[in-house]
Design a protein around this motif. Sequence first.
Motif, mmCIF file in Angstrom:
data_model
loop_
_atom_site.group_PDB
_atom_site.id
_atom_site.type_symbol
_atom_site.label_atom_id
_atom_site.label_comp_id
_atom_site.label_asym_id
_atom_site.label_seq_id
_atom_site.Cartn_x
_atom_site.Cartn_y
_atom_site.Cartn_z
ATOM 1 N N ASP A 90 0.836 -1.200 0.000
ATOM 2 C CA ASP A 90 0.000 0.000 0.000
ATOM 3 C C ASP A 90 0.872 1.252 0.000
ATOM 4 O OD1 ASP A 90 -2.318 -1.544 0.064
ATOM 5 O OD2 ASP A 90 -2.295 -1.643 2.259
ATOM 6 N N LEU A 91 0.210 2.379 0.073
ATOM 7 C CA LEU A 91 0.881 3.667 0.183
ATOM 8 C C LEU A 91 1.850 3.650 1.361
ATOM 9 C CD1 LEU A 91 0.398 6.390 -1.355
ATOM 10 C CD2 LEU A 91 -1.038 7.056 0.583
ATOM 11 N N ASP A 92 2.996 4.324 1.210
ATOM 12 C CA ASP A 92 3.938 4.370 2.326
ATOM 13 C C ASP A 92 3.395 5.249 3.453
ATOM 14 O OD1 ASP A 92 5.495 7.225 2.177
ATOM 15 O OD2 ASP A 92 4.902 6.524 0.191
ATOM 16 N N THR A 95 3.620 9.186 3.231
ATOM 17 C CA THR A 95 2.639 9.805 2.346
ATOM 18 C C THR A 95 1.257 9.774 2.974
ATOM 19 O OG1 THR A 95 3.934 9.147 0.422
ATOM 20 C CG2 THR A 95 1.643 9.767 0.032
ATOM 21 N N ALA A 96 0.919 8.653 3.594
ATOM 22 C CA ALA A 96 -0.362 8.575 4.298
ATOM 23 C C ALA A 96 -0.451 9.625 5.389
ATOM 24 C CB ALA A 96 -0.556 7.180 4.881
#
Length: 215
Positions: A90-92, A95-96
């Motif tokens: 998933d998104l790192d 960034t989240a």
Amino acid sequence: MKSIPRLHVITDESLQPRFSHGELARLALAGGADCVQFREKRPMTTVELVRCARPVVEACRAADAIAAIDDRADIALALGAGAVHLGAHDLDAATARRILGETAIIGGTANSYDEASRVWKTDVDYLGVGPVYGTRSKANPAPAMGLETLARIAADSPKPVIAIGGIGPGHIADILRTGAHGVAVLSYVAAADEPRDAARECAAALNAALRSPGA
């Protein structure tokens, strides 16, 4: 310092035909869960995912509990969920964090000690570690790690550890004795004939373990 929930119940409609995500969330919260994680692995559009996840977030808000969205920080932001749980693909976390802000709770997945040692160095607030006992909720699960590896991760991690994978109330005392902060329960509640009762059993076991010496 953020307060990380100890009893995470994960919703999954694919394990049974009776209860929707929202219904599972309401029943889990009534049974004592302090976090409900929306998990949907079937192929859906973003619009469909938002529609399915919204009742989970609303139920958590009404119960003053944490709502977590599995995988999707954008959906968490759109619905005002307080947390997101990120898998390895998933998104790192950084960034989240930029998407959701500093107050959000971000969890990261680890299936081994080596993965955990990488994840705890990122901008996560807790680690979801497992499967401890195995799992039937994934088509190709990682091998069960057992309590010894869980204990090693819990001892070394600077972030709270939430154990997951094949967990029911009978496992919770042993899990907390490893140093884990809490548990995430999926099949035991989501596939139960009476999810509220199943969640209540887990909450009772967790509370009893927390009261016992050495917890």
